[in-house]
Design a protein around this motif. Structure first.
Motif, PDB file in Angstrom:
ATOM      1  N   ARG A 247     -13.854   5.923   0.615  1.00 27.03           N
ATOM      2  CA  ARG A 247     -13.427   6.836  -0.449  1.00 27.03           C
ATOM      3  C   ARG A 247     -14.217   6.626  -1.737  1.00 27.03           C
ATOM      4  O   ARG A 247     -14.681   7.569  -2.351  1.00 27.03           O
ATOM      5  CB  ARG A 247     -11.975   6.552  -0.827  1.00 27.03           C
ATOM      6  CG  ARG A 247     -11.019   7.281   0.022  1.00 27.03           C
ATOM      7  CD  ARG A 247      -9.647   6.815  -0.350  1.00 27.03           C
ATOM      8  NE  ARG A 247      -8.731   7.614   0.407  1.00 27.03           N
ATOM      9  CZ  ARG A 247      -7.708   8.256  -0.104  1.00 27.03           C
ATOM     10  NH1 ARG A 247      -7.434   8.156  -1.386  1.00 27.03           N
ATOM     11  NH2 ARG A 247      -6.929   8.984   0.638  1.00 27.03           N
TER      12      ARG A 247
ATOM     13  N   HIS B  14      -0.148   2.860  -7.929  1.00 24.27           N
ATOM     14  CA  HIS B  14      -0.003   4.108  -8.687  1.00 24.27           C
ATOM     15  C   HIS B  14       0.768   3.808  -9.975  1.00 24.27           C
ATOM     16  O   HIS B  14       1.682   2.974  -9.981  1.00 24.27           O
ATOM     17  CB  HIS B  14       0.815   5.065  -7.814  1.00 24.27           C
ATOM     18  CG  HIS B  14       0.855   6.465  -8.321  1.00 24.27           C
ATOM     19  ND1 HIS B  14       1.581   6.837  -9.417  1.00 24.27           N
ATOM     20  CD2 HIS B  14       0.262   7.583  -7.854  1.00 24.27           C
ATOM     21  CE1 HIS B  14       1.431   8.144  -9.606  1.00 24.27           C
ATOM     22  NE2 HIS B  14       0.638   8.621  -8.668  1.00 24.27           N
ATOM     23  N   GLY B  15       0.393   4.496 -11.054  1.00 21.44           N
ATOM     24  CA  GLY B  15       1.098   4.327 -12.320  1.00 21.44           C
ATOM     25  C   GLY B  15       2.597   4.579 -12.202  1.00 21.44           C
ATOM     26  O   GLY B  15       3.389   4.028 -12.967  1.00 21.44           O
TER      27      GLY B  15
ATOM     28  N   ASP C  70       0.798  -1.236   0.000  1.00 18.40           N
ATOM     29  CA  ASP C  70       0.000   0.000   0.000  1.00 18.40           C
ATOM     30  C   ASP C  70       0.828   1.282   0.000  1.00 18.40           C
ATOM     31  O   ASP C  70       0.285   2.347  -0.270  1.00 18.40           O
ATOM     32  CB  ASP C  70      -1.107   0.002   1.070  1.00 18.40           C
ATOM     33  CG  ASP C  70      -0.586  -0.359   2.442  1.00 18.40           C
ATOM     34  OD1 ASP C  70       0.641  -0.341   2.621  1.00 18.40           O
ATOM     35  OD2 ASP C  70      -1.416  -0.639   3.321  1.00 18.40           O
ATOM     36  N   ARG C  71       2.119   1.188   0.229  1.00 15.77           N
ATOM     37  CA  ARG C  71       2.974   2.370   0.031  1.00 15.77           C
ATOM     38  C   ARG C  71       2.977   2.799  -1.439  1.00 15.77           C
ATOM     39  O   ARG C  71       3.281   3.937  -1.769  1.00 15.77           O
ATOM     40  CB  ARG C  71       4.439   2.058   0.391  1.00 15.77           C
ATOM     41  CG  ARG C  71       4.727   1.853   1.850  1.00 15.77           C
ATOM     42  CD  ARG C  71       6.172   1.406   1.996  1.00 15.77           C
ATOM     43  NE  ARG C  71       6.455   0.276   1.092  1.00 15.77           N
ATOM     44  CZ  ARG C  71       7.627   0.037   0.511  1.00 15.77           C
ATOM     45  NH1 ARG C  71       8.657   0.856   0.716  1.00 15.77           N
ATOM     46  NH2 ARG C  71       7.786  -1.001  -0.268  1.00 15.77           N
ATOM     47  N   HIS C  72       2.727   1.840  -2.346  1.00 17.28           N
ATOM     48  CA  HIS C  72       2.768   2.128  -3.788  1.00 17.28           C
ATOM     49  C   HIS C  72       1.397   2.495  -4.356  1.00 17.28           C
ATOM     50  O   HIS C  72       1.266   2.662  -5.571  1.00 17.28           O
ATOM     51  CB  HIS C  72       3.278   0.900  -4.553  1.00 17.28           C
ATOM     52  CG  HIS C  72       4.618   0.410  -4.119  1.00 17.28           C
ATOM     53  ND1 HIS C  72       4.825  -0.856  -3.653  1.00 17.28           N
ATOM     54  CD2 HIS C  72       5.815   1.013  -4.090  1.00 17.28           C
ATOM     55  CE1 HIS C  72       6.110  -1.021  -3.347  1.00 17.28           C
ATOM     56  NE2 HIS C  72       6.730   0.093  -3.610  1.00 17.28           N
ATOM     57  N   TYR C  73       0.408   2.563  -3.484  1.00 18.13           N
ATOM     58  CA  TYR C  73      -0.960   2.722  -3.981  1.00 18.13           C
ATOM     59  C   TYR C  73      -1.293   4.162  -4.373  1.00 18.13           C
ATOM     60  O   TYR C  73      -0.714   5.111  -3.870  1.00 18.13           O
ATOM     61  CB  TYR C  73      -1.939   2.246  -2.909  1.00 18.13           C
ATOM     62  CG  TYR C  73      -2.233   0.751  -3.000  1.00 18.13           C
ATOM     63  CD1 TYR C  73      -1.310  -0.121  -3.552  1.00 18.13           C
ATOM     64  CD2 TYR C  73      -3.433   0.227  -2.529  1.00 18.13           C
ATOM     65  CE1 TYR C  73      -1.581  -1.488  -3.636  1.00 18.13           C
ATOM     66  CE2 TYR C  73      -3.712  -1.132  -2.603  1.00 18.13           C
ATOM     67  CZ  TYR C  73      -2.786  -1.985  -3.159  1.00 18.13           C
ATOM     68  OH  TYR C  73      -3.053  -3.319  -3.246  1.00 18.13           O
ATOM     69  N   ASN C  74      -2.239   4.270  -5.287  1.00 22.06           N
ATOM     70  CA  ASN C  74      -2.826   5.589  -5.574  1.00 22.06           C
ATOM     71  C   ASN C  74      -4.065   5.732  -4.697  1.00 22.06           C
ATOM     72  O   ASN C  74      -4.283   4.912  -3.797  1.00 22.06           O
ATOM     73  CB  ASN C  74      -3.151   5.724  -7.067  1.00 22.06           C
ATOM     74  CG  ASN C  74      -4.208   4.747  -7.516  1.00 22.06           C
ATOM     75  OD1 ASN C  74      -4.888   4.140  -6.699  1.00 22.06           O
ATOM     76  ND2 ASN C  74      -4.343   4.596  -8.807  1.00 22.06           N
ATOM     77  N   GLY C  75      -4.887   6.702  -4.966  1.00 21.66           N
ATOM     78  CA  GLY C  75      -6.031   6.944  -4.095  1.00 21.66           C
ATOM     79  C   GLY C  75      -7.169   5.957  -4.248  1.00 21.66           C
ATOM     80  O   GLY C  75      -8.121   5.999  -3.485  1.00 21.66           O
ATOM     81  N   ILE C  76      -7.106   5.056  -5.227  1.00 19.71           N
ATOM     82  CA  ILE C  76      -8.271   4.187  -5.437  1.00 19.71           C
ATOM     83  C   ILE C  76      -7.962   2.702  -5.297  1.00 19.71           C
ATOM     84  O   ILE C  76      -8.597   1.849  -5.920  1.00 19.71           O
ATOM     85  CB  ILE C  76      -8.951   4.467  -6.808  1.00 19.71           C
ATOM     86  CG1 ILE C  76      -7.941   4.337  -7.980  1.00 19.71           C
ATOM     87  CG2 ILE C  76      -9.577   5.855  -6.824  1.00 19.71           C
ATOM     88  CD1 ILE C  76      -8.626   4.154  -9.330  1.00 19.71           C
ATOM     89  N   GLY C  77      -6.964   2.388  -4.463  1.00 19.42           N
ATOM     90  CA  GLY C  77      -6.774   1.000  -4.075  1.00 19.42           C
ATOM     91  C   GLY C  77      -6.035   0.119  -5.062  1.00 19.42           C
ATOM     92  O   GLY C  77      -6.118  -1.113  -4.988  1.00 19.42           O
TER      93      GLY C  77
ATOM     94  N   SER D 116      -2.595   9.657  -1.328  1.00 17.62           N
ATOM     95  CA  SER D 116      -2.317   8.264  -1.687  1.00 17.62           C
ATOM     96  C   SER D 116      -1.010   7.804  -1.041  1.00 17.62           C
ATOM     97  O   SER D 116      -0.154   8.616  -0.682  1.00 17.62           O
ATOM     98  CB  SER D 116      -2.187   8.144  -3.203  1.00 17.62           C
ATOM     99  OG  SER D 116      -0.999   8.773  -3.647  1.00 17.62           O
TER     100      SER D 116
ATOM    101  N   LEU E   4       4.566   3.455 -10.045  1.00 17.44           N
ATOM    102  CA  LEU E   4       5.320   2.255  -9.656  1.00 17.44           C
ATOM    103  C   LEU E   4       5.859   1.552 -10.891  1.00 17.44           C
ATOM    104  O   LEU E   4       7.071   1.330 -11.030  1.00 17.44           O
ATOM    105  CB  LEU E   4       4.458   1.289  -8.841  1.00 17.44           C
ATOM    106  CG  LEU E   4       5.169  -0.026  -8.475  1.00 17.44           C
ATOM    107  CD1 LEU E   4       6.345   0.229  -7.530  1.00 17.44           C
ATOM    108  CD2 LEU E   4       4.201  -1.035  -7.851  1.00 17.44           C
TER     109      LEU E   4
END
Lengths: 160, 160, 160, 160
Positions: D13, C73-74, C63-70, D37, C76
């Protein structure tokens, strides 16, 4: 009326460009004093504006430009964008400084058709560095509606 | 010998494609049973191979394809790549499923000239999902030397 | 355990790289004899394979690599791709030859999540010329399922 | 101070976003009322401006963001660009309309270092259609000097 550019002319062009800035050269092409490239003639492009860091090319799409499903082939906007971004970068080059395209990227946002009428690609330089330059372009119709947009990266060289 | 595709033909094509898979359709184009697109004819492309997820298009570059400095315009490889990746994706589409190019990206690694002889773009599908497909292509000469490479992203639709 | 790379170390690295080929250097990083880059540590990347023209980097998304929607994130996959293509190009550089990324392009084909488990980016050199090199990479999970793919263009330099 | 976003929060969210427009949501994130995020926290990004079709994110580069040769890793600007273009597109989405990045492309024009100080990515929507949206971003320092620029393409969805 296709006017072929022969070997002799190519040499005289390269020679001209080593004495003339890119902007002067593009202005001569826009004024019809230097024949347009083969591809520009094949596609039916017109260079309608050139100034420092900026160039506009236009084309009237017709069924020669179509793909198999009744809209302009992606290659039309891609070739127009490549030409326009190249012209824009050329306007920033002093005499003796030329370039080659390293890569190009285009997004298509709406289909171009014959009914669209004349479309123009407005290209602007984003960055000119010591070795590399980038530019962006947008393909719009006469009402300013967007059809495609993209960027190009060019590598800069010194003519010997 | 340019053979124009008129409105009637476009409709009969769309209709054909709603009953025929993309692969069957591309095979008919490759066999010359269906005329090539206007742009394919303008550029002088040939579809020389189509199979599931794969397509090869060729062109013999000449001075009609040239830019102002004596090499093929970037639009030649870009249009060839766009065509070849589109064909490759088409071969994966069932009857009634069509697509449109969202974006295309090309890298130029060597200049293409008339002396280069026939170049071919070999395109392969990378991914076909529910809504989007991607493909890549490489432009090589008859010795396999690389001139350009790139990718395209297409959005998939159902014909009504 | 983040180990910071200080100024001194950076100089000794640059110095090392002027005597060592990119492949030797990357092998030392992969073996843990040279600390990984700050970004590699921040992201939790591992270099698991390097050979001529080829490199594999892995990461376990959380979850450190996550964006706001679970989902991841691109950034990564983009950072992993940029690293892996850079490593692949580095393996082709002789001592004293370095490079910098000019541009990078990535396609996302499926979301990466924590449940995806370890993903790997397999990168391969496409072209190494005198001034420019290109490479491509694919981000896959342990079953080989594709999540993202892309390319990078690097400019080559001589260390002084 | 990393604040983890747990499953419950993710659901609340998604639920919030189905009642709230993207602009309202981004304004809450910018105001610190909704945690950023995981990736934004890991990288140290700040959302400093959001308005219709526009977003600005900033980051202060330090050696956590470095690659192996003493400059910021390409992944820093890539992740910043992906975030900023995504935020800009989000500001145009009504309640219940979400999106995912299809592809992203970035050009690097200058190295980013610690001495560069805070850099900002200013992102603007280019096109929002029925299914696809595009945006562009530029990474500049406090004097407006350009470091990187690029574009992203997103696909739009309806939350169920």
């Amino acid at each position: 009326m296709t006017r072929t550019i022969n070997e002799e002319e190519l040499e005289s062009r390269a020679e001209a460009r080593s004495r003339m800035s890119g902007l002067e050269y593009m202005q001569k092409v826009a004024a019809g004093e230097v024949p347009q490239s083969g591809m520009g003639q094949l596609m039916g492009f017109k260079i309608t504006e050139v100034s420092e860091g900026y160039a506009v090319l236009t084309v009237r799409p017709d069924d020669r430009h179509y793909n198999g499903i009744g809209i302009a082939h992606g290659g039309l906007a891609a070739t127009l964008l490549d030409s326009a971004t190249g012209c824009a970068i050329n306007t920033m080059m002093p005499a003796g400084r030329i370039f080659t395209t390293l890569e190009m990227k285009i997004n298509y946002v709406r289909p171009i058709r014959g009914e669209t009428g004349v479309v123009r690609c407005e290209a602007r330089v984003i960055h000119v560095g010591g070795r590399v330059a980038t530019a962006e372009g947008r393909v719009v119709d006469e009402q300013g509606k967007l059809y495609a947009h993209g960027t190009a990266t060019c590598m800069l060289f010194q003519t010997r």
